[in-house]
Each structure stands twice: as C-alpha cells, then as structure tokens.
Design a protein around this motif. Structure first.
Motif, short mmCIF file in Angstrom:
data_model
loop_
_atom_site.label_atom_id
_atom_site.label_comp_id
_atom_site.label_asym_id
_atom_site.label_seq_id
_atom_site.Cartn_x
_atom_site.Cartn_y
_atom_site.Cartn_z
N GLN A 98 -5.35 13.09 3.50
CA GLN A 98 -6.53 13.69 2.88
C GLN A 98 -6.50 15.22 3.02
O GLN A 98 -6.80 15.94 2.06
N ARG B 60 -5.86 9.94 -3.87
CA ARG B 60 -6.96 10.27 -2.96
C ARG B 60 -7.63 8.97 -2.45
O ARG B 60 -7.88 8.83 -1.26
N THR B 61 -7.89 8.05 -3.35
CA THR B 61 -8.53 6.78 -2.98
C THR B 61 -7.62 5.95 -2.09
O THR B 61 -8.07 5.38 -1.09
N LEU B 62 -6.35 5.87 -2.44
CA LEU B 62 -5.40 5.05 -1.67
C LEU B 62 -5.20 5.58 -0.25
O LEU B 62 -4.87 4.81 0.65
N THR B 63 -5.38 6.87 -0.06
CA THR B 63 -5.14 7.46 1.26
C THR B 63 -6.44 7.78 2.00
O THR B 63 -6.43 8.56 2.96
N ALA B 64 -7.53 7.17 1.57
CA ALA B 64 -8.83 7.46 2.17
C ALA B 64 -8.85 7.18 3.68
O ALA B 64 -9.62 7.80 4.42
N ASP B 65 -7.99 6.29 4.14
CA ASP B 65 -7.95 5.92 5.56
C ASP B 65 -7.01 6.81 6.38
O ASP B 65 -6.83 6.59 7.57
N GLU C 212 -4.82 20.21 -4.03
CA GLU C 212 -5.70 20.29 -5.19
C GLU C 212 -5.82 21.70 -5.77
O GLU C 212 -5.65 21.90 -6.99
N ASP D 147 -6.73 11.34 -8.27
CA ASP D 147 -7.84 10.54 -7.73
C ASP D 147 -7.34 9.19 -7.18
O ASP D 147 -7.86 8.70 -6.18
N THR D 148 -6.34 8.62 -7.83
CA THR D 148 -5.77 7.36 -7.34
C THR D 148 -5.16 7.56 -5.96
O THR D 148 -5.41 6.76 -5.05
N GLU E 212 2.29 1.80 -3.36
CA GLU E 212 1.27 2.29 -4.28
C GLU E 212 1.03 3.79 -4.09
O GLU E 212 0.94 4.54 -5.08
N HIS F 177 0.83 -1.21 0.00
CA HIS F 177 0.00 0.00 0.00
C HIS F 177 0.87 1.26 0.00
O HIS F 177 0.61 2.21 -0.75
#
Length: 178
Positions: free
Chosen positions: A108, A98-103, A115, A95-96, A49, A46
């Motif tokens: 975030q 953003r999704t990978l770091t959602a936790d 952005e 966006d990738t 990534e 992770h």
C-alpha cells in the motif's frame, strides 16, 4: 492386568478401539493438511493475481508511451489508439492492485508512492501530444529530450519490480511454511 489373559472378545474390542483412534488421528491429520493446502493454494492464486495486475499496469503505461511516440513521430491520430486505450485501463488496473494488496502495508505504501509518479508520467505524455498538435514536432521533441518522462518511467518500472519481488518473496515464504 495381563492382556494375554483377556478373553478373545475383549482383545478384539481393544483392537477395534485402537484402530478407531488411529483412524480418527489419520483423518484429523488429513483434514488439517487439506485445509493448509487450500489456504496455500489461495495465497498462491492471490500472488498471481497481484503480479498479473502489476504487469497489466506496467503494460498500460507502455501502451500509453507507444501511442504517444507514434503520434509524435507521425502526427496521425490513429497512432494514439494505444494511448487512448491505456487511459481507460490505468485507473482500473491500479485500483485492482490496490484492492488486492489491501492486507499488505508495504504494498500500500509503495502504491501511495507510485500513484503520483503515474500522474506525472501521464501528464508528460498528454503535454507532448498537445504540443505536437498545437506547436509541431520540434516543440514536442524538446520536452521529450529533457528525459523527464524517461526518468519517471524508470522510477515506475523500479517500483513495480519491487512490488513484484515482494509478492514472489511472500509466495516463497508461504510455500516454505506449507
């Protein structure tokens, strides 16, 4: 109760039961270790990534700058190819990440701050390209010489470096706990 007085059958049975409990204990410890290793491997993957996503995002922005500079210097549309390719990838890579770091609330928040900087940088690149087309080299150069685009890019680089450092710190902590 003296074990030495036990019949051989009882001694063998006791030894067998003891060995069975030892084997069950070893199996439990091994199973737990494998699960922990799998979890740690997942987090390491992770982290890579996220780090690669951040590198791709920064690479996209550098490619956009490269295309812009080439076009500003030459006025030839073919030099805009890296810029055009980067336009297609910046949102995807952002966006990738953003999704990978959602936790991760810190990441975030960092992306929330990053952005608008990316939007400012892309607007500056577009403005100078449009000025080169419509008003010539000198008009575009005047905008570049304000250093606003360079300052924005330096802020972007610093934020991405901070995000990458946080990922490295998380990996180090996870490896230490493993």
């Amino acid at each position: 109760m003296n074990v030495q007085n036990w019949p051989i059958r009882r001694k063998l049975l006791a030894a067998f039961v003891l060995l069975l409990f030892i084997q069950i204990g070893v199996a439990a410890v091994t199973y737990n270790g494998i699960n922990l290793s799998d979890t740690n491997t997942g987090w390491v993957t992770h982290t890579y990534e996220v780090t690669n996503g951040l590198k791709a995002l920064l690479g996209d922005l550098k490619d956009a700058e490269t295309g812009q500079r080439g076009y500003l210097i030459t006025g030839e549309d073919s030099y805009l190819e890296p810029y055009t390719a980067a336009l297609a990838m910046i949102d995807v890579d952002f966006d990738t990440v953003r999704t990978l770091t959602a936790d991760n609330a810190n990441q975030q928040a960092r992306l929330d701050a990053l952005e608008p900087l990316i939007a400012v940088k892309m607007a500056e690149l577009k403005q100078t390209i449009d000025l080169r087309r419509s008003s010539g080299f000198d008009a575009a150069q005047a905008v570049v010489l304000t250093d606003a685009g360079n300052d924005t890019m330096n802020q972007i680089r610093a934020m991405i470096a901070d995000a990458q450092q946080e990922e490295q710190d998380l990996m180090a902590a996870r490896n230490a706990s493993a």
